[in-house]
Design a protein around this motif. Structure first.
Motif, PDB file in Angstrom:
ATOM      1  N   GLU A 133       0.818  -1.219   0.000  1.00  0.00           N
ATOM      2  CA  GLU A 133       0.000   0.000   0.000  1.00  0.00           C
ATOM      3  C   GLU A 133       0.850   1.268   0.000  1.00  0.00           C
ATOM      4  O   GLU A 133       0.347   2.344  -0.298  1.00  0.00           O
ATOM      5  CB  GLU A 133      -0.882   0.032   1.260  1.00  0.00           C
ATOM      6  CG  GLU A 133      -2.104  -0.825   1.184  1.00  0.00           C
ATOM      7  CD  GLU A 133      -3.319  -0.057   0.717  1.00  0.00           C
ATOM      8  OE1 GLU A 133      -3.317   1.189   0.757  1.00  0.00           O
ATOM      9  OE2 GLU A 133      -4.275  -0.706   0.294  1.00  0.00           O
ATOM     10  N   TRP A 161      -1.174   1.702   6.634  1.00  0.00           N
ATOM     11  CA  TRP A 161      -2.342   0.812   6.759  1.00  0.00           C
ATOM     12  C   TRP A 161      -1.919  -0.643   6.579  1.00  0.00           C
ATOM     13  O   TRP A 161      -1.137  -0.925   5.673  1.00  0.00           O
ATOM     14  CB  TRP A 161      -3.387   1.166   5.694  1.00  0.00           C
ATOM     15  CG  TRP A 161      -4.610   0.299   5.791  1.00  0.00           C
ATOM     16  CD1 TRP A 161      -5.718   0.528   6.546  1.00  0.00           C
ATOM     17  CD2 TRP A 161      -4.841  -0.946   5.115  1.00  0.00           C
ATOM     18  NE1 TRP A 161      -6.618  -0.503   6.387  1.00  0.00           N
ATOM     19  CE2 TRP A 161      -6.106  -1.423   5.514  1.00  0.00           C
ATOM     20  CE3 TRP A 161      -4.097  -1.730   4.227  1.00  0.00           C
ATOM     21  CZ2 TRP A 161      -6.644  -2.618   5.048  1.00  0.00           C
ATOM     22  CZ3 TRP A 161      -4.628  -2.918   3.767  1.00  0.00           C
ATOM     23  CH2 TRP A 161      -5.890  -3.349   4.177  1.00  0.00           C
ATOM     24  N   PRO A 162      -2.411  -1.547   7.384  1.00  0.00           N
ATOM     25  CA  PRO A 162      -3.248  -1.313   8.562  1.00  0.00           C
ATOM     26  C   PRO A 162      -2.394  -1.011   9.792  1.00  0.00           C
ATOM     27  O   PRO A 162      -1.371  -1.643  10.010  1.00  0.00           O
ATOM     28  CB  PRO A 162      -3.974  -2.653   8.729  1.00  0.00           C
ATOM     29  CG  PRO A 162      -2.976  -3.661   8.223  1.00  0.00           C
ATOM     30  CD  PRO A 162      -2.239  -2.989   7.098  1.00  0.00           C
ATOM     31  N   ASN A 178     -12.444  -1.919   9.993  1.00  0.00           N
ATOM     32  CA  ASN A 178     -12.403  -2.722   8.774  1.00  0.00           C
ATOM     33  C   ASN A 178     -13.798  -2.828   8.159  1.00  0.00           C
ATOM     34  O   ASN A 178     -13.957  -2.749   6.940  1.00  0.00           O
ATOM     35  CB  ASN A 178     -11.840  -4.108   9.067  1.00  0.00           C
ATOM     36  CG  ASN A 178     -11.451  -4.839   7.807  1.00  0.00           C
ATOM     37  OD1 ASN A 178     -10.759  -4.307   6.949  1.00  0.00           O
ATOM     38  ND2 ASN A 178     -11.915  -6.074   7.670  1.00  0.00           N
ATOM     39  N   GLU A 194     -16.133  -0.635   8.277  1.00  0.00           N
ATOM     40  CA  GLU A 194     -16.384   0.639   7.586  1.00  0.00           C
ATOM     41  C   GLU A 194     -15.715   0.655   6.216  1.00  0.00           C
ATOM     42  O   GLU A 194     -16.308   1.102   5.231  1.00  0.00           O
ATOM     43  CB  GLU A 194     -15.880   1.808   8.436  1.00  0.00           C
ATOM     44  CG  GLU A 194     -16.705   2.087   9.671  1.00  0.00           C
ATOM     45  CD  GLU A 194     -16.135   3.232  10.497  1.00  0.00           C
ATOM     46  OE1 GLU A 194     -15.336   4.030   9.959  1.00  0.00           O
ATOM     47  OE2 GLU A 194     -16.487   3.325  11.692  1.00  0.00           O
ATOM     48  N   ASP A 195     -14.481   0.169   6.156  1.00  0.00           N
ATOM     49  CA  ASP A 195     -13.774   0.099   4.865  1.00  0.00           C
ATOM     50  C   ASP A 195     -14.529  -0.804   3.888  1.00  0.00           C
ATOM     51  O   ASP A 195     -14.698  -0.467   2.707  1.00  0.00           O
ATOM     52  CB  ASP A 195     -12.356  -0.444   5.056  1.00  0.00           C
ATOM     53  CG  ASP A 195     -11.423   0.540   5.733  1.00  0.00           C
ATOM     54  OD1 ASP A 195     -11.788   1.731   5.867  1.00  0.00           O
ATOM     55  OD2 ASP A 195     -10.314   0.116   6.124  1.00  0.00           O
ATOM     56  N   LYS A 209     -17.618   0.693   2.300  1.00  0.00           N
ATOM     57  CA  LYS A 209     -17.278   1.567   1.170  1.00  0.00           C
ATOM     58  C   LYS A 209     -16.969   0.746  -0.079  1.00  0.00           C
ATOM     59  O   LYS A 209     -17.417   1.071  -1.185  1.00  0.00           O
ATOM     60  CB  LYS A 209     -16.083   2.453   1.524  1.00  0.00           C
ATOM     61  CG  LYS A 209     -16.387   3.476   2.598  1.00  0.00           C
ATOM     62  CD  LYS A 209     -15.123   4.208   3.017  1.00  0.00           C
ATOM     63  CE  LYS A 209     -15.373   5.047   4.256  1.00  0.00           C
ATOM     64  NZ  LYS A 209     -14.130   5.525   4.859  1.00  0.00           N
TER      65      LYS A 209
END
Length: 196
Positions: free
Chosen positions: A45, A49-50, A59, A61-62, A65
């Protein structure tokens, strides 16, 4: 062709794993895979994160999305599950090549007159650390290549990884995929490499 015009397949089942669109309800299984693999995911990445204190709730919430973006055809995310659906083995992401992250990047063709806009999607994937020894990442890459060619209407797509994620770079180099672009994002120290 842009991703909003693509009808994504519902998934793929093989003897070794199941690919299906990720759901917020996958949060706990996905979290276990993410945290087991956090050291190399940070390299992949090019971020923090993470974080060590990342939580299942964050997680979830991610994933909410990602699930919404998949439904809206902004980007497609598939979880990789074991055949029993009890363990997350990794994740696959298909991002449009006109995504905001690419807009501010310097994208340099390698070894020819390749054009970035000839490709509709950038494909990223990772496999949890404990599955690297069994070459699940190679199996996933081989499966993705045939699945994208057979079941998707994307047209051009490229596989993207970070040069500092040497394990995945070596994996890709041992295929017939060729390096087409180097991608430098202004806020990240390592280059991304795109293969087709």
């Amino acid at each position: 062709m842009r991703l909003e015009n693509v009808e994504p397949p519902g998934g793929l089942t093989t003897d070794e794993f199941v690919l299906r669109p990720i759901l917020a309800t996958d949060a706990e299984l996905d979290y276990a895979a993410v945290m087991e693999s956090r050291d190399y995911l940070r390299t992949w990445e090019q971020s923090s994160w993470p974080a060590d204190d990342f939580t299942v709730a964050a997680n979830r919430e991610d994933l909410e999305k990602l699930e919404r973006r998949h439904a809206d055809r902004q980007a497609f995310t598939y979880t990789v599950m074991d055949p029993a659906g009890m363990e997350c083995l990794g994740c696959v992401y298909l991002m449009p090549t006109d995504a905001r992250s690419f807009a501010g990047a310097r994208i340099t063709p390698v070894g020819g007159d390749h054009r970035w806009d000839d490709y509709a999607a950038a494909v990223y994937f990772w496999v949890r650390r404990s599955r690297l020894a069994t070459q699940t990442d190679r199996l996933l890459l081989d499966t993705l290549r045939s699945w994208l060619a057979r079941d998707w209407s994307l047209g051009g797509h490229i596989f993207v990884t970070n040069e500092q994620f040497t394990q995945q770079v070596e994996l890709i180099r041992h295929t017939d995929l060729e390096l087409r672009f180097e991608i430098e994002e202004p806020d990240k120290p390592g280059r991304y490499l795109a293969y087709a």
